[in-house]
Design a protein around this motif. Structure first.
Motif, PDB file in Angstrom:
ATOM      1  N   MET B   1       0.855  -1.280   0.010  1.00  0.00           N
ATOM      2  CA  MET B   1      -0.023   0.044   0.210  1.00  0.00           C
ATOM      3  C   MET B   1       0.737   1.318  -0.086  1.00  0.00           C
ATOM      4  SD  MET B   1      -2.173   0.540   3.538  1.00  0.00           S
ATOM      5  CE  MET B   1      -2.928   1.860   3.782  1.00  0.00           C
ATOM      6  N   THR B   2       0.084   2.236  -0.643  1.00  0.00           N
ATOM      7  CA  THR B   2       1.216   3.501  -0.638  1.00  0.00           C
ATOM      8  C   THR B   2       0.675   4.584   0.285  1.00  0.00           C
ATOM      9  OG1 THR B   2       1.130   3.420  -3.238  1.00  0.00           O
ATOM     10  CG2 THR B   2       1.766   5.492  -2.362  1.00  0.00           C
ATOM     11  N   ARG B   3       1.621   5.077   0.826  1.00  0.00           N
ATOM     12  CA  ARG B   3       1.702   5.941   2.269  1.00  0.00           C
ATOM     13  C   ARG B   3       1.893   7.302   1.555  1.00  0.00           C
ATOM     14  NH1 ARG B   3      -0.466   2.905   6.301  1.00  0.00           N
ATOM     15  NH2 ARG B   3       0.372   0.770   6.090  1.00  0.00           N
ATOM     16  N   ARG B   4       0.927   8.307   2.232  1.00  0.00           N
ATOM     17  CA  ARG B   4       1.222   9.563   1.584  1.00  0.00           C
ATOM     18  C   ARG B   4       1.882  10.410   2.585  1.00  0.00           C
ATOM     19  NH1 ARG B   4      -4.199  12.911   0.735  1.00  0.00           N
ATOM     20  NH2 ARG B   4      -2.846  14.403  -0.214  1.00  0.00           N
ATOM     21  N   ILE B   5       3.120  10.806   2.354  1.00  0.00           N
ATOM     22  CA  ILE B   5       3.778  11.615   3.027  1.00  0.00           C
ATOM     23  C   ILE B   5       3.765  13.125   2.949  1.00  0.00           C
ATOM     24  CG2 ILE B   5       6.230  11.912   4.188  1.00  0.00           C
ATOM     25  CD1 ILE B   5       5.119   9.025   4.508  1.00  0.00           C
ATOM     26  N   VAL B   6       3.547  14.050   3.830  1.00  0.00           N
ATOM     27  CA  VAL B   6       3.387  15.474   3.342  1.00  0.00           C
ATOM     28  C   VAL B   6       4.405  16.089   4.089  1.00  0.00           C
ATOM     29  CG1 VAL B   6       2.047  17.413   3.503  1.00  0.00           C
ATOM     30  CG2 VAL B   6       1.168  15.184   2.843  1.00  0.00           C
ATOM     31  N   ALA B  76      -4.713  17.134   6.134  1.00  0.00           N
ATOM     32  CA  ALA B  76      -5.337  16.436   6.524  1.00  0.00           C
ATOM     33  C   ALA B  76      -5.438  15.002   5.981  1.00  0.00           C
ATOM     34  CB  ALA B  76      -7.007  17.070   6.359  1.00  0.00           C
ATOM     35  N   GLY B  77      -5.152  14.732   4.842  1.00  0.00           N
ATOM     36  CA  GLY B  77      -5.150  13.673   4.435  1.00  0.00           C
ATOM     37  C   GLY B  77      -3.887  12.695   4.433  1.00  0.00           C
ATOM     38  N   ALA B  78      -2.689  13.432   5.058  1.00  0.00           N
ATOM     39  CA  ALA B  78      -1.467  12.695   5.157  1.00  0.00           C
ATOM     40  C   ALA B  78      -1.655  11.408   5.908  1.00  0.00           C
ATOM     41  CB  ALA B  78      -0.453  13.752   5.466  1.00  0.00           C
ATOM     42  N   ASP B  79      -0.686  10.441   5.693  1.00  0.00           N
ATOM     43  CA  ASP B  79      -0.402   9.486   6.591  1.00  0.00           C
ATOM     44  C   ASP B  79       0.602   9.742   7.564  1.00  0.00           C
ATOM     45  OD1 ASP B  79      -2.360   7.631   5.362  1.00  0.00           O
ATOM     46  OD2 ASP B  79      -1.167   7.568   3.850  1.00  0.00           O
ATOM     47  N   ALA B  80       1.189  10.583   7.096  1.00  0.00           N
ATOM     48  CA  ALA B  80       2.503  11.095   8.154  1.00  0.00           C
ATOM     49  C   ALA B  80       2.975  12.490   7.671  1.00  0.00           C
ATOM     50  CB  ALA B  80       3.475  10.143   7.772  1.00  0.00           C
TER      51      ALA B  80
END
Lengths: 385, 212
Positions: B1-6, B76-80
């Motif tokens: 799964m792809t994690r969204r890093i901001v 707000a949509g970030a996983d980290a």
């Protein structure tokens, strides 16, 4: 559809002269705007309520009664009535009294007030804003709908065998709007009771406004008051008009640039893009306002803020004249042309609520709860509270 | 799964050492997530580009400009989150704080955050623990144990290898927090947060809570 004006009642210096009107002048000016509104064919005048400088309207029903005595058809309303810091017993009595004086030309808009220090002055706490609005408004509904009230709550001394006087005109409480900008609980509250929802969008973009209105519409339907597109919606807006856009901007810019609520932030151009503020020709105002219905659906009340930014009285009177004579007649025609037959044009009025009869849902304290209340006959329509 | 890093980076110059540190952290976190069998997608928010929009938001009663709204949604949509600020006057920069001030209070609750800062001298290094950590604790974000502080010397002097090790250690902690958040049966933090406009509090419950 109803069109009108609403005033915040701020005492703001005229930046072009440096002169600050006296409180007396400001109050007289607000009265003159209301009378002008009726003269040019507008439907509604709504006053704010504040208990701190630089605002004057601390006694809305006194003011509205004075206006009622000098008008025939104008509907008198508020923008907003502070449901958090005002005793609901006083709201029930003051506005029922105003109904009698004005022949039922009253509705009102509930609001919480966002100035922290005002709350403790009235023995309240802003952190309890939502619970105060919920408890006080529910009590207000009971005071208007039950002749004798026994009540106990968290924020007010209990009532035993209390009758709010006078009783509402024709036994029919005024229609109520709930004004909120960001609080979803208030949209939910309006939907629960089948009341109106007014989004005062003057500092917000249409995307946010549409989100709040759509929440209210969806929940209005959820609570069984009708279809989402039949919910009772009102919007704000603020304009300054002249024969050309350039002339309007030239005249309004000095006021915009110095106004406490507008100035020293984004440019006039940016602000008009971000908010409903329209500075230009009457045609531009018509086009912009008609666009509101594309965003939130066909709606029932449009109020304009005309006396903003310290504009002098004669200029505001002239602006209301343009609004009533040139803008609103076109808006009435165009809004009706696009409105589907099943979507009401007007919000409920005293006349329509009386005509609906004493068994109408308006007379229930909690119309949405009626289906849950067991009755001997099993007929939910007979439940009165 | 792809994690969204901001990545939030508050450097002002071009190029900025703050952005250099932010990029190294993002690369290290991406590598560590990859080492745990998953992938990462990095989005960088250059707060300098939002400076005027943030001032506008502040002077219009909190009405976000479209650019601020987009940035808020991204966060707000970030996983980290990787949050990097230069040290100004013994704390995070005003620009950095302006952005944090416009975040919705609940929007990063539970989100893993790696805090990092840059300054001209190592004497400022406690800024991570006396300024950044309490700020994100207030927002109930999950700040990972190691923060990364880089003084000018760390980019070239004898300490530069040590900076690389600190980055790796923080990235390992961050990757561990991100990947464990997605263990079977546990939704990522972003999905757990309730959209109030979509799912309002039922009014009858509000009334009942007041005994009415």
């Amino acid at each position: 559809m109803q069109f009108g004006i609403f005033s915040v009642g701020d005492v703001t210096p005229d930046p072009t002269t440096g002169r600050t009107p006296t409180e007396g002048e400001r109050i007289s000016a607000m009265t003159a705007y209301a009378l002008k509104a009726e003269e040019v064919g507008l439907d509604v005048f709504a006053t704010g309520e504040h208990h701190n400088p630089p605002f004057v309207p601390s006694a809305p029903t006194t003011h509205l009664a004075w206006i009622a005595a000098q008008t025939q058809d104008l509907l008198l309303s508020t923008s907003t009535t502070l449901i958090t810091t005002t005793d609901p017993v006083r709201i029930a009595e003051d506005y029922a009294f105003l109904q009698h004086l004005s022949g039922g030309r009253v509705d009102l808009m509930m609001g919480r007030g966002n100035t922290g220090p005002v709350y403790p002055w009235f023995g309240k706490d802003i952190r309890q804003g939502i619970p105060l609005a919920v408890e006080n408004y529910h009590l207000l509904r009971r005071l208007w709908r039950e002749d004798v009230v026994d009540w106990q709550g968290k924020f007010r001394t209990p009532l035993q065998g209390f009758t709010s006087t006078p009783r509402p005109l024709d036994g029919t409480p005024p229609f109520v709007w709930h004004g909120s900008i960001r609080s979803t609980e208030i949209a939910e509250q309006a939907a629960y009771y089948g009341d109106g929802f007014f989004h005062n969008n003057i500092f917000w973009d249409m995307g946010h406004t549409a989100q709040m209105v759509n929440l209210y519409r969806r929940r209005f339907e959820h609570y069984g008051h009708g279809g989402a597109d039949q919910a009772v919606v009102g919007l704000g807006g603020q304009v300054f008009m002249a024969g050309s856009e350039a002339e309007a901007k030239r005249a309004f810019r000095p006021y915009f640039d110095e106004a406490p609520v507008y100035g020293h932030g984004p440019s006039l151009e940016d602000f008009t893009r971000m908010t409903p503020l329209t500075v230009g020709t009457p045609e531009m105002v018509i086009e912009r306002t008609l666009g509101f219905a594309d965003a939130v659906g066909d709606y029932q009340r449009q109020l304009f803020l005309m006396d903003h930014a310290g504009l002098p009285t004669d200029v505001v009177l002239e602006q209301i004249e343009i609004l009533g004579r040139e803008v609103v007649p076109v808006l009435r025609r165009e809004f009706e042309a696009r409105r589907p037959a099943h979507v009401p044009s007007d919000p409920p009025t005293h006349r329509s609520l009386v005509a609906a009869g004493p068994d109408a849902p308006h007379h229930l304290v909690a119309p949405a709860a009626k289906a849950d209340v067991a009755t001997p006959s099993g007929d939910p329509a007979t439940v009165s509270g | 799964m792809t994690r969204r890093i901001v990545v939030l980076t508050a450097g002002l110059s071009q190029p900025s050492s703050t952005r250099l540190l932010a990029d190294r952290l993002a690369d290290a976190v991406t590598a560590q997530i990859g080492a745990r069998g998953e992938s990462a997608q990095v989005e960088v928010i250059e707060l300098r580009e939002l400076a005027h929009d943030l001032a506008t938001t502040m002077t219009t009663g909190g009405m976000p400009t479209p650019a601020v709204e987009r940035a808020r949604e991204t966060v707000a949509g970030a996983d980290a989150l990787i949050a990097v600020t230069p040290v100004f006057a013994a704390s995070y920069s005003g620009l950095f704080k302006m952005f944090v001030d416009v975040l919705e209070p609940e929007s990063i609750a539970g989100t893993p955050v790696l805090v990092a800062a840059t300054a001209g001298t190592a004497r400022h290094q406690l800024v991570l623990d006396h300024a950044l950590r309490p700020l994100f604790s207030y927002l109930r974000a999950a700040v990972v144990p190691s923060g990364v502080f880089a003084a000018t010397d760390d980019f070239g002097g004898p300490g530069s290898a040590e900076l690389g090790r600190r980055i790796t250690r923080a990235a390992e902690e961050m990757a561990g927090a991100v990947v464990s958040a997605g263990v079977e049966g546990f939704a990522p933090a972003a999905a757990r947060r309730r959209d109030r406009a979509e799912e309002p509090t039922d009014f009858a419950d509000l009334l009942a809570s007041l005994g009415q």
